[in-house]
Design an enzyme around this catalytic site. Sequence first.
Site, PDB file in Angstrom:
ATOM      1  N   GLU A   1      -2.637 -22.030 -35.291  1.00 30.22           N
ATOM      2  CA  GLU A   1      -2.533 -22.338 -33.866  1.00 30.22           C
ATOM      3  C   GLU A   1      -1.116 -22.036 -33.408  1.00 30.22           C
ATOM      4  O   GLU A   1      -0.166 -22.220 -34.176  1.00 30.22           O
ATOM      5  CB  GLU A   1      -2.796 -23.828 -33.588  1.00 30.22           C
TER       6      GLU A   1
ATOM      7  N   TYR B   1       2.430 -12.369 -34.905  1.00 28.26           N
ATOM      8  CA  TYR B   1       1.059 -12.431 -35.420  1.00 28.26           C
ATOM      9  C   TYR B   1       0.264 -11.181 -35.027  1.00 28.26           C
ATOM     10  O   TYR B   1      -0.489 -10.641 -35.846  1.00 28.26           O
ATOM     11  CB  TYR B   1       0.352 -13.702 -34.926  1.00 28.26           C
TER      12      TYR B   1
HETATM   13  N1  COA Z   1      10.371 -11.189 -29.148  1.00 28.40           N
HETATM   14  C1  COA Z   1       9.346 -10.342 -29.361  1.00 28.40           C
HETATM   15  N2  COA Z   1       8.797 -10.106 -30.578  1.00 28.40           N
HETATM   16  C2  COA Z   1       9.311 -10.804 -31.612  1.00 28.40           C
HETATM   17  C3  COA Z   1      10.370 -11.705 -31.465  1.00 28.40           C
HETATM   18  C4  COA Z   1      10.911 -11.899 -30.159  1.00 28.40           C
HETATM   19  N3  COA Z   1      11.925 -12.752 -29.931  1.00 28.40           N
HETATM   20  N4  COA Z   1      10.671 -12.237 -32.673  1.00 28.40           N
HETATM   21  C5  COA Z   1       9.814 -11.679 -33.563  1.00 28.40           C
HETATM   22  N5  COA Z   1       8.999 -10.811 -32.913  1.00 28.40           N
HETATM   23  C6  COA Z   1       7.897 -10.031 -33.522  1.00 28.40           C
HETATM   24  C7  COA Z   1       8.167  -8.555 -33.467  1.00 28.40           C
HETATM   25  O1  COA Z   1       6.921  -7.881 -33.463  1.00 28.40           O
HETATM   26  C8  COA Z   1       8.893  -8.311 -34.753  1.00 28.40           C
HETATM   27  O2  COA Z   1       8.812  -6.989 -35.213  1.00 28.40           O
HETATM   28  P1  COA Z   1       9.982  -5.948 -34.776  1.00 28.40           P
HETATM   29  O3  COA Z   1      11.281  -6.571 -35.174  1.00 28.40           O
HETATM   30  O4  COA Z   1       9.622  -4.725 -35.541  1.00 28.40           O
HETATM   31  O5  COA Z   1       9.863  -5.824 -33.299  1.00 28.40           O
HETATM   32  C9  COA Z   1       8.110  -9.201 -35.709  1.00 28.40           C
HETATM   33  O6  COA Z   1       7.816 -10.361 -34.920  1.00 28.40           O
HETATM   34  C10 COA Z   1       8.866  -9.602 -36.955  1.00 28.40           C
HETATM   35  O7  COA Z   1      10.124 -10.138 -36.558  1.00 28.40           O
HETATM   36  P2  COA Z   1      11.046 -10.945 -37.574  1.00 28.40           P
HETATM   37  O8  COA Z   1      12.457 -10.521 -37.384  1.00 28.40           O
HETATM   38  O9  COA Z   1      10.508 -10.856 -38.942  1.00 28.40           O
HETATM   39  O10 COA Z   1      10.832 -12.455 -37.024  1.00 28.40           O
HETATM   40  P3  COA Z   1      11.872 -13.642 -37.179  1.00 28.40           P
HETATM   41  O11 COA Z   1      12.387 -13.705 -38.573  1.00 28.40           O
HETATM   42  O12 COA Z   1      12.851 -13.584 -36.086  1.00 28.40           O
HETATM   43  O13 COA Z   1      10.914 -14.928 -36.962  1.00 28.40           O
HETATM   44  C11 COA Z   1       9.662 -16.485 -35.644  1.00 28.40           C
HETATM   45  C12 COA Z   1       9.951 -15.006 -35.923  1.00 28.40           C
HETATM   46  C13 COA Z   1       8.503 -16.584 -34.621  1.00 28.40           C
HETATM   47  C14 COA Z   1       9.234 -17.190 -36.929  1.00 28.40           C
HETATM   48  C15 COA Z   1      10.973 -17.113 -35.078  1.00 28.40           C
HETATM   49  O14 COA Z   1      11.181 -16.648 -33.769  1.00 28.40           O
HETATM   50  C16 COA Z   1      10.969 -18.637 -35.061  1.00 28.40           C
HETATM   51  O15 COA Z   1      11.336 -19.278 -36.048  1.00 28.40           O
HETATM   52  N6  COA Z   1      10.590 -19.248 -33.920  1.00 28.40           N
HETATM   53  C17 COA Z   1      10.599 -20.705 -33.799  1.00 28.40           C
HETATM   54  C18 COA Z   1       9.526 -21.328 -34.646  1.00 28.40           C
HETATM   55  C19 COA Z   1       8.140 -20.919 -34.191  1.00 28.40           C
HETATM   56  O16 COA Z   1       7.855 -20.858 -33.000  1.00 28.40           O
HETATM   57  N7  COA Z   1       7.258 -20.687 -35.173  1.00 28.40           N
HETATM   58  C20 COA Z   1       5.866 -20.337 -34.918  1.00 28.40           C
HETATM   59  C21 COA Z   1       5.048 -21.562 -34.803  1.00 28.40           C
HETATM   60  S1  COA Z   1       3.320 -21.202 -34.480  1.00 28.40           S
END
Ligand code: COA
Length: 155
Positions: free
Chosen positions: A107, A119
Amino acid sequence: MPNNILIVPTLSEHLPEIAEIEKMCFSSPASLEFLTNEVQNDSAYYLTALCENKVVGYIGVNIIVDEAYIDNIAVLTNYRRKGIAATLMNITIQKCRDNDVSFLTLEVRKSNFPAISLYQKYGFQTVGKRRNYYSSPTEDALIMTIFFNTGESHE
Ligand code: COA
């Protein structure tokens, strides 16, 4: 992903830092007690991302028979957009495939654009919605799921 980042199975010594990341990222964070119980579950599959021994991210999944549920995934703000979540997701998806899992689901707040983008990149589809699932602030959850071809024959 930077080569000073190490992905390892989550150990109990990582959990206090994971609980802190939960507090930073979520309005209803998982407590240290909850996490401690959770990782001891036979169904739990948790991974920690370490940067020089500091916990910078994690993913928590439950695999129950052939169904897998992502409890959570988070990366510390200063370490985002470096491919850490992507690496955690890649390893998790491979683990699901290796275990003949039928689907992996989760979710997510419908406004959580970074997570939804992550995702979608991995092939999760929005399969439903839970109304007012989250509180502080109240918000709907999207149910996102990736289905695996388990190669089963039904003949
Ligand atoms: N905006 C748009 N796309 C994003 C993004 C952003 N700020 N952050 C990640 N993505 C997407 C992109 O598709 C990205 O691929 P790309 O770099 O080739 O464009 C892909 O995710 C992988 O990114 P990555 O660098 O591996 O992600 P991250 O290590 O920054 O972590 C989260 C992503 C969501 C886990 C991070 O933003 C986070 O910890 N958020 C707060 C916690 C949260 O909301 N968790 C999910 C709960 S359901």
